[in-house]
Design a protein around this motif. Structure first.
Motif, mmCIF file in Angstrom:
data_model
loop_
_atom_site.group_PDB
_atom_site.id
_atom_site.type_symbol
_atom_site.label_atom_id
_atom_site.label_comp_id
_atom_site.label_asym_id
_atom_site.label_seq_id
_atom_site.Cartn_x
_atom_site.Cartn_y
_atom_site.Cartn_z
ATOM 1 N N LEU B 108 0.837 -1.204 0.000
ATOM 2 C CA LEU B 108 0.000 0.000 0.000
ATOM 3 C C LEU B 108 0.865 1.244 0.000
ATOM 4 O O LEU B 108 0.638 2.183 -0.771
ATOM 5 C CB LEU B 108 -0.901 0.014 1.240
ATOM 6 C CG LEU B 108 -2.205 -0.768 1.164
ATOM 7 C CD1 LEU B 108 -2.890 -0.748 2.526
ATOM 8 C CD2 LEU B 108 -3.111 -0.139 0.114
ATOM 9 N N SER B 109 1.876 1.244 0.867
ATOM 10 C CA SER B 109 2.668 2.463 1.027
ATOM 11 C C SER B 109 3.427 2.797 -0.257
ATOM 12 O O SER B 109 3.432 3.944 -0.695
ATOM 13 C CB SER B 109 3.568 2.331 2.264
ATOM 14 O OG SER B 109 4.895 2.530 1.962
ATOM 15 N N THR B 110 4.025 1.792 -0.936
ATOM 16 C CA THR B 110 4.725 2.100 -2.190
ATOM 17 C C THR B 110 3.735 2.426 -3.301
ATOM 18 O O THR B 110 3.997 3.317 -4.108
ATOM 19 C CB THR B 110 5.604 0.926 -2.660
ATOM 20 O OG1 THR B 110 4.971 -0.284 -2.313
ATOM 21 C CG2 THR B 110 6.963 0.964 -2.045
ATOM 22 N N ALA B 111 2.610 1.709 -3.332
ATOM 23 C CA ALA B 111 1.624 1.951 -4.390
ATOM 24 C C ALA B 111 1.062 3.361 -4.296
ATOM 25 O O ALA B 111 0.690 3.963 -5.298
ATOM 26 C CB ALA B 111 0.490 0.933 -4.310
ATOM 27 N N ILE B 112 1.016 3.897 -3.072
ATOM 28 C CA ILE B 112 0.536 5.274 -2.915
ATOM 29 C C ILE B 112 1.686 6.252 -3.145
ATOM 30 O O ILE B 112 1.578 7.210 -3.907
ATOM 31 C CB ILE B 112 -0.052 5.494 -1.499
ATOM 32 C CG1 ILE B 112 -1.287 4.615 -1.309
ATOM 33 C CG2 ILE B 112 -0.397 6.963 -1.276
ATOM 34 C CD1 ILE B 112 -1.761 4.555 0.134
ATOM 35 N N ALA B 113 2.838 5.984 -2.493
ATOM 36 C CA ALA B 113 3.893 6.995 -2.410
ATOM 37 C C ALA B 113 4.556 7.280 -3.755
ATOM 38 O O ALA B 113 4.786 8.445 -4.095
ATOM 39 C CB ALA B 113 4.943 6.551 -1.403
ATOM 40 N N ILE B 114 4.859 6.238 -4.522
ATOM 41 C CA ILE B 114 5.631 6.483 -5.747
ATOM 42 C C ILE B 114 4.838 7.290 -6.778
ATOM 43 O O ILE B 114 5.315 8.331 -7.230
ATOM 44 C CB ILE B 114 6.224 5.170 -6.297
ATOM 45 C CG1 ILE B 114 7.276 4.681 -5.294
ATOM 46 C CG2 ILE B 114 6.835 5.360 -7.676
ATOM 47 C CD1 ILE B 114 7.973 3.411 -5.680
ATOM 48 N N PRO B 115 3.596 6.889 -7.109
ATOM 49 C CA PRO B 115 2.838 7.731 -8.042
ATOM 50 C C PRO B 115 2.629 9.156 -7.508
ATOM 51 O O PRO B 115 2.777 10.124 -8.260
ATOM 52 C CB PRO B 115 1.497 7.001 -8.177
ATOM 53 C CG PRO B 115 1.765 5.604 -7.765
ATOM 54 C CD PRO B 115 2.853 5.666 -6.748
ATOM 55 N N VAL B 116 2.322 9.266 -6.214
ATOM 56 C CA VAL B 116 2.080 10.606 -5.650
ATOM 57 C C VAL B 116 3.348 11.459 -5.751
ATOM 58 O O VAL B 116 3.304 12.617 -6.175
ATOM 59 C CB VAL B 116 1.601 10.494 -4.183
ATOM 60 C CG1 VAL B 116 1.731 11.822 -3.464
ATOM 61 C CG2 VAL B 116 0.152 10.016 -4.150
ATOM 62 N N GLY B 117 4.497 10.868 -5.404
ATOM 63 C CA GLY B 117 5.756 11.604 -5.469
ATOM 64 C C GLY B 117 6.089 12.032 -6.887
ATOM 65 O O GLY B 117 6.522 13.164 -7.129
ATOM 66 N N ALA B 197 6.701 9.403 -0.198
ATOM 67 C CA ALA B 197 6.280 10.276 -1.295
ATOM 68 C C ALA B 197 7.182 11.506 -1.366
ATOM 69 O O ALA B 197 7.556 11.960 -2.452
ATOM 70 C CB ALA B 197 4.825 10.693 -1.107
ATOM 71 N N ARG B 198 7.550 12.027 -0.198
ATOM 72 C CA ARG B 198 8.437 13.199 -0.186
ATOM 73 C C ARG B 198 9.808 12.833 -0.750
ATOM 74 O O ARG B 198 10.393 13.593 -1.518
ATOM 75 C CB ARG B 198 8.580 13.753 1.232
ATOM 76 C CG ARG B 198 7.280 14.319 1.783
ATOM 77 C CD ARG B 198 7.498 14.902 3.160
ATOM 78 N NE ARG B 198 8.285 16.115 3.103
ATOM 79 C CZ ARG B 198 7.756 17.319 2.919
ATOM 80 N NH1 ARG B 198 6.469 17.460 2.788
ATOM 81 N NH2 ARG B 198 8.533 18.379 2.871
ATOM 82 N N VAL B 199 10.305 11.658 -0.358
ATOM 83 C CA VAL B 199 11.602 11.216 -0.871
ATOM 84 C C VAL B 199 11.536 11.027 -2.391
ATOM 85 O O VAL B 199 12.425 11.470 -3.124
ATOM 86 C CB VAL B 199 12.051 9.908 -0.186
ATOM 87 C CG1 VAL B 199 13.307 9.359 -0.816
ATOM 88 C CG2 VAL B 199 12.261 10.136 1.297
ATOM 89 N N SER B 203 13.723 13.107 -5.132
ATOM 90 C CA SER B 203 14.641 12.328 -5.946
ATOM 91 C C SER B 203 14.330 12.497 -7.439
ATOM 92 O O SER B 203 15.236 12.680 -8.256
ATOM 93 C CB SER B 203 14.553 10.860 -5.528
ATOM 94 O OG SER B 203 15.366 10.071 -6.333
ATOM 95 N N VAL B 204 13.041 12.463 -7.779
ATOM 96 C CA VAL B 204 12.661 12.649 -9.182
ATOM 97 C C VAL B 204 13.043 14.056 -9.649
ATOM 98 O O VAL B 204 13.587 14.236 -10.745
ATOM 99 C CB VAL B 204 11.150 12.397 -9.381
ATOM 100 C CG1 VAL B 204 10.691 12.860 -10.750
ATOM 101 C CG2 VAL B 204 10.832 10.925 -9.205
#
Lengths: 325, 318
Positions: B108-117, B197-199, B203-204
């Motif tokens: 859940l955390s990666t599925a949310i964080a990466i697209p959001v970030g 998400a902040r990271v 990074s992006v």
């Protein structure tokens, strides 16, 4: 009609206290199959001109004027349209081969990317084309399989990959921004020869950007000398070298190590390029010019005026042909 | 690749060995008499002696450690004093709750964080970016147990969509079992997703300034395509690093969250074992949690090599 026609191009970058003008009415023409050199010191606007033509100016930059490729104005085109032209009709080779390639993708994939996108090739056909292109730039598949990563190659080899990428869709215009500056001297000539050879072979036009007059003399048939965002002098390369009419062109030439006599001190141009955004009423070069008069400080330099047929200069006091620099 | 894996595996084993020694020392040596700790100060002296003998406390330290290690390797973790069943059975039962919970939370955390970030980075400086990052800042500040109580109030007490606690058991089917893990997983995932998400965003943003992104644009890729095809993979290394670090916080989080939701998982077992001074269970559990952290770090190391060919062992060409 020229292939590339840059007409009265102004570029402003966002600055701390307001927009900073980095290109100030740049105009030049590049015929199909021709080779034009843009020369000048760092910060004179050479690279900014290249990026403006590619439509890749930094975020917030404002460009005015006209940039026509085959008669179609590129300025003001939506990015989606430019994406169909970049990499297809015009392509670019960058200065830093060490950082211009994606470190996590194989060179084969990076070369095949544009043909897949622009030419609608299948994966297999694009990979075949990539192998062919790599072979053509001097990276034969036997020794340099396409599944190598950029970090497994030297700087010169990476620049060859960059050239293969640029050539991958047979563009009509190749922009090479200081393609040899980051390379060893021994490699520089090889890369320049490769670029010249390929542009002759394919008939694509070359816009070569360099601070090195030697490179310009070797590679181009026309040249434009830039200073502080303006064109100071332009004409056929042989004519400009035969008669350097702008004091800045002469100063650049005199500062070349090759031009100095052995054992003599290198001549340097006194002072510095004015900071972009600094406005002066007169000529931007006046402070550093030993021929400058009061007029140069008070009045902007005249529009480009012919000193010879097809050879123009923007100077109040163009140097006569026989003057010793 | 094989020597690389071998080398990393040796490192993994060495770390586990050190961890086992530390756990053994801390739990057996430092607090005094473990049998007394387990039985309490009012314990009958015969019982105490019996437990001492059973735990082998009358034997030398090194011998006990070696025996423990040998037992561990053979899968004998001892017998729980409070439950009177083999610790391995207890753990096997509880891990069927905790492992899916941890995996679901990470997913859940990666599925949310990466697209959001990534989306925030793509809209850098614009309203969407500021809003998303504002919400993420809030997420960073919220403790997971408080979020858990809030989620129970809204989705269980208010809307009655999801169970407020307890575990349906895998026998009841995957659906009901996963439903009882959903709220706990969300409580664990959201605060971590906020950090991740902040990271990802920063990074992006950093990678988007790289020359090769401009090269990709010069090939005719749009900004979005350059981001997905060229920037993202390069931007993932710091994200994976943080993800690996977050795993230990996730394990710590399960101890609290499993208690909030009455989930019969490892975290709750550890909590109860500590409360009941069941040191045999505590020792085995702490070692398992430490092993999980070490293994996850090992996987993080491997994923670096997958993401970035420069970190793979190999020969230079030119």
């Amino acid at each position: 009609m020229s292939l590339l026609c840059v007409d009265d191009l102004y570029v402003d970058l966002p600055g701390g206290v307001g927009p900073v003008r980095v290109l100030d009415g740049v105009s030049f023409d590049l015929p199909a199959g021709g080779a034009l050199g843009l020369v000048g010191e760092s910060g004179c606007g050479k690279s900014m001109t290249a990026l403006a033509v590619m439509g890749l100016l930094p975020e917030g930059a404002k460009a005015n004027g006209r940039i026509r490729l085959n008669g179609h104005d590129l300025l003001g085109l939506p990015d989606a349209t430019l994406c169909t032209i970049r990499g297809r009709r015009m392509a670019m080779v960058f200065q830093e081969p060490m950082t211009a390639l994606n470190p996590v993708q194989t060179i084969g994939r990076q070369v095949a990317e544009a043909p897949r996108r622009h030419l609608g090739l299948s994966r297999a056909a694009a990979e075949e084309r990539a192998r062919h292109l790599l072979d053509r730039v001097g990276l034969p598949t036997m020794r340099f399989p396409p599944d190598l990563y950029p970090h497994q190659l030297s700087g010169g080899q990476r620049q060859r990959v960059g050239i293969a990428i640029a050539l991958s869709c047979d563009p009509v215009l190749l922009i090479a921004d200081e393609p040899t500056t980051a390379l060893d001297v021994t490699i520089q000539a090889q890369i320049l020869d490769l670029i010249t050879e390929l542009s002759l072979e394919t008939g694509m036009a070359l816009l070569l950007i360099s601070h090195d007059l030697g490179v310009i003399a070797q590679t181009t048939d026309r040249m434009a000398v830039m200073y502080a965002g303006r064109i100071a002098e332009t004409g056929p390369t042989a004519a400009v070298f035969g008669h350097m009419a702008h004091p800045y062109t002469r100063a650049l030439f005199a500062a070349m190590p090759q031009a100095a006599e052995t054992g003599a001190r290198l001549s340097a141009i006194p002072g510095q390029v004015p900071a972009p955004g600094r406005t002066v009423p007169g000529c931007h070069f006046a402070d550093r010019c030993r021929h400058a008069g009061q007029r140069c400080r008070d009045a902007p330099p005249p529009a480009l005026t012919a000193v010879d047929p097809d050879h123009v200069v923007a100077c109040h006091f163009p140097q006569a042909r026989d003057t010793v620099p | 690749m094989a020597p690389f894996l071998l080398q990393r595996s040796a490192g993994l084993l060495a770390t586990l060995l050190v961890a086992s020694a530390v756990i053994f020392l801390v739990l057996e040596v430092l607090p005094g008499d473990p049998a007394l700790v387990m039985l309490g100060i009012n314990a009958d002296s015969d019982t105490l002696q019996a437990l001492r003998a059973e735990m082998g406390l009358d034997r030398p330290l090194l011998e006990r450690y070696a025996d423990w290690l040998i037992d561990l390797v053979q899968g004998h973790l001892g017998t729980s004093v409070t439950y009177d069943v083999p610790v391995s059975d207890l753990i096997g039962e509880r891990i069927a709750v905790s492992l899916p919970l941890a995996l679901l939370a990470i997913l859940l955390s990666t599925a949310i964080a990466i697209p959001v970030g990534v989306v925030a980075a793509a809209h850098h400086g614009r309203l969407l970016d500021t809003t998303v990052m504002g919400v993420a800042q809030l997420g960073v500040a919220v403790p997971n147990f408080w979020l858990a109580i809030l989620l129970i109030l809204v989705f269980s007490v208010g809307l009655r969509w999801l169970p407020a606690g307890g575990f349906a058991g895998w026998d009841a089917g995957v659906g009901p079992a996963m439903l009882s893990l959903l709220l706990p997983a969300i409580s664990l995932a959201l605060p971590q997703a906020a950090i991740l998400a902040r990271v990802t965003r920063s990074s992006v943003l950093e990678v988007l300034r790289e020359d090769y992104v401009r090269s990709a644009r010069a090939k005719g890729l749009s900004q979005g395509q350059a981001l997905w095809h060229h920037a993202l993979r390069n931007a993932l290394i710091p994200v994976v690093t943080i993800l690996g670090l977050q795993f230990s916080f996730l394990l710590a989080g399960t101890i609290i969250i499993e208690n909030v939701f009455y989930l019969p998982g490892l975290g709750r077992l550890l909590f109860q074992a500590i409360a009941q001074r069941d040191l045999i269970v505590v020792k085995a559990l702490v070692l398992i949690l430490a092993a999980a952290v070490v293994v996850v770090n090992f996987l993080v190391d491997l994923s670096y090599a997958l993401l970035d060919p420069r970190l793979r062992p190999g020969v230079r060409h030119g």
